[in-house]
Design an enzyme around this catalytic site. Sequence first.
Site, mmCIF file in Angstrom:
data_model
loop_
_atom_site.group_PDB
_atom_site.id
_atom_site.type_symbol
_atom_site.label_atom_id
_atom_site.label_comp_id
_atom_site.label_asym_id
_atom_site.label_seq_id
_atom_site.Cartn_x
_atom_site.Cartn_y
_atom_site.Cartn_z
ATOM 1 N N ASP A 1 44.474 48.835 41.966
ATOM 2 C CA ASP A 1 45.336 48.132 41.001
ATOM 3 C C ASP A 1 45.720 49.000 39.814
ATOM 4 O O ASP A 1 46.010 48.500 38.740
ATOM 5 C CB ASP A 1 44.644 46.846 40.519
ATOM 6 C CG ASP A 1 43.359 47.132 39.750
ATOM 7 O OD1 ASP A 1 42.821 48.256 39.877
ATOM 8 O OD2 ASP A 1 42.905 46.242 39.012
ATOM 9 N N LYS B 1 32.505 47.314 30.296
ATOM 10 C CA LYS B 1 33.017 46.225 29.456
ATOM 11 C C LYS B 1 32.109 45.893 28.255
ATOM 12 O O LYS B 1 31.509 44.817 28.185
ATOM 13 C CB LYS B 1 33.276 44.982 30.304
ATOM 14 C CG LYS B 1 34.148 45.323 31.518
ATOM 15 C CD LYS B 1 34.977 44.216 32.043
ATOM 16 C CE LYS B 1 35.928 44.722 33.101
ATOM 17 N NZ LYS B 1 35.428 44.778 34.478
ATOM 18 N N ASP C 1 46.387 49.753 34.398
ATOM 19 C CA ASP C 1 45.754 48.857 35.354
ATOM 20 C C ASP C 1 46.641 47.608 35.306
ATOM 21 O O ASP C 1 47.007 47.163 34.218
ATOM 22 C CB ASP C 1 44.337 48.620 34.816
ATOM 23 C CG ASP C 1 43.646 47.375 35.317
ATOM 24 O OD1 ASP C 1 44.311 46.354 35.527
ATOM 25 O OD2 ASP C 1 42.416 47.405 35.474
HETATM 26 N N1 GDD Z 1 36.676 45.653 48.862
HETATM 27 C C1 GDD Z 1 36.446 45.141 47.669
HETATM 28 N N2 GDD Z 1 35.498 44.166 47.520
HETATM 29 N N3 GDD Z 1 37.179 45.579 46.596
HETATM 30 C C2 GDD Z 1 36.935 45.030 45.389
HETATM 31 C C3 GDD Z 1 35.959 44.016 45.185
HETATM 32 C C4 GDD Z 1 35.200 43.575 46.336
HETATM 33 O O1 GDD Z 1 34.323 42.710 46.254
HETATM 34 N N4 GDD Z 1 35.966 43.677 43.875
HETATM 35 C C5 GDD Z 1 36.899 44.440 43.275
HETATM 36 N N5 GDD Z 1 37.497 45.254 44.182
HETATM 37 C C6 GDD Z 1 38.568 46.234 43.913
HETATM 38 C C7 GDD Z 1 39.744 45.588 43.179
HETATM 39 O O2 GDD Z 1 40.745 45.170 44.105
HETATM 40 C C8 GDD Z 1 40.246 46.731 42.291
HETATM 41 O O3 GDD Z 1 41.186 47.544 42.954
HETATM 42 C C9 GDD Z 1 38.987 47.558 42.031
HETATM 43 O O4 GDD Z 1 38.039 47.196 43.035
HETATM 44 C C10 GDD Z 1 38.400 47.309 40.639
HETATM 45 O O5 GDD Z 1 38.128 45.932 40.496
HETATM 46 P P1 GDD Z 1 38.746 45.056 39.302
HETATM 47 O O6 GDD Z 1 38.299 43.661 39.507
HETATM 48 O O7 GDD Z 1 40.197 45.323 39.139
HETATM 49 O O8 GDD Z 1 37.903 45.641 38.083
HETATM 50 P P2 GDD Z 1 38.345 45.824 36.562
HETATM 51 O O9 GDD Z 1 39.765 46.177 36.451
HETATM 52 O O10 GDD Z 1 37.859 44.635 35.819
HETATM 53 O O11 GDD Z 1 37.419 47.077 36.124
HETATM 54 C C11 GDD Z 1 37.379 48.266 36.907
HETATM 55 O O12 GDD Z 1 38.540 49.052 36.727
HETATM 56 C C12 GDD Z 1 38.763 49.541 35.385
HETATM 57 C C13 GDD Z 1 40.004 50.401 35.404
HETATM 58 O O13 GDD Z 1 41.102 49.680 35.814
HETATM 59 C C14 GDD Z 1 36.129 49.060 36.483
HETATM 60 O O14 GDD Z 1 35.975 50.122 37.370
HETATM 61 C C15 GDD Z 1 36.251 49.567 35.050
HETATM 62 O O15 GDD Z 1 35.149 50.386 34.712
HETATM 63 C C16 GDD Z 1 37.547 50.377 34.904
HETATM 64 O O16 GDD Z 1 37.707 50.781 33.534
HETATM 65 MG MG MG Z 2 41.410 46.160 37.651
#
Ligand code: GDD
Ligand code: MG
Length: 360
Positions: free
Chosen positions: A108, A159, A218
């Site tokens: 994403d 976070k 993001d």
């Molecule tokens: N296969 C799979 N299974 N993918 C997953 C799952 C799961 O259970 N949960 C999340 N993902 C994928 C999401 O589709 C996304 O592409 C990525 O892992 C990160 O998950 P998000 O839910 O978007 O996390 P975030 O945006 O709150 O935080 C993450 O991304 C940030 C940067 O955009 C973390 O990695 C943060 O540390 C980081 O700063």
């Molecule tokens: Mg994300």
Amino acid sequence: MKAVILAGGFGTRLRPLSCTRPKSLFPILNKPLLQWTFEKLAKSGVKYIIMAVSRQTRFQIKSFNVDAGELKIVYSCDPPKKPLGTGGPVKKAEKFIGAEDFLVVNGDIFTSLDYSEIAKFHKEKKAVATIALCRVDDPSRFGVAELTENGRIKKFIEKPPLGKAPTNLINAGVYVLSPEIFRYIPKGRKVSMEREIFTRLAEEGGLYGYVFSGLWTDIGRVEDYLKLNRVLLDSHFFEKKIVGSNENIREPVIIEGRPHIGKFSIIGPHVVLGRNVKIGKHVHVENSVIFPEASIADYASISGVVIGEKAVIGKNVKIEENCVIGDYAVIRDNIFLAKGVSVCPAKEVSENITASRCVM
Ligand code: GDD
Ligand code: MG
């Protein structure tokens, strides 16, 4: 090098549009984010991609027929109803990886980061894991890193509470990992890469940070998604194609195909019109993304909005900033939607909505 794309999350903050498509299929300048990611990985020499997804997302991605060019794509699915988080899917992909360093990319994000540079840095440092880091104004929604002078991450906090982040250097959602990482990730359960693995690696000294500047977003929230499209329309990523001499258009605007645009309508600036969008007379659309086959009737006014596929916007409708209209939704004539309203897919709205809420 091989790459794992994490794309199995639920995209809760992009609902209702993410009810009908995963975040990785959201169009960015009329091209699915996943295709941008594929193209970027292919350019950095990646030939083999492991899509770490849920079964539902695998189905959606396959049905969408995203163009993967020469890339070899394999799917590695989380077990039904048991999402594996951000670390579990990496462990599950172990059998595809082999003995070399590999990339992990969140599905994403959009970035101009050079993947070969971070891979080089990772090798030089002999790291177990290297995280791409960029600076943002508000780090509280992200993972935050504290670096030593030689680029080692001494502390990683996922976070942090508002105002408690030690730096504004955040995890950009791109990692280079050595195969050694598999020893750290437990098998067969949900694992948070950020909260369980990176924190431990930081303590042990195997975690490094590669700081880059440039474009990074993001698309977790509607405002981020709109902003990304806007920033790209103003950048070199947007190759302007002449759409004919059209007095309706206020550049920059990207239009797929030849939509019908009625007389005296003004489209732009910063508008993305998907395939076969229909626009009536005296319509005003700015700073918005309109998905394919949506229609907007006469005298409607739309600003800072995402309109889903095949949605129907009636005559004289006014929709304010950060509204999201689900696929197939119908907004009746003369309706007003205040800032931040979201409308579920296929829902009909026949009364004014004057405060931010989700119409189900
Ligand atoms: N296969 C799979 N299974 N993918 C997953 C799952 C799961 O259970 N949960 C999340 N993902 C994928 C999401 O589709 C996304 O592409 C990525 O892992 C990160 O998950 P998000 O839910 O978007 O996390 P975030 O945006 O709150 O935080 C993450 O991304 C940030 C940067 O955009 C973390 O990695 C943060 O540390 C980081 O700063
Ligand atoms: Mg994300």
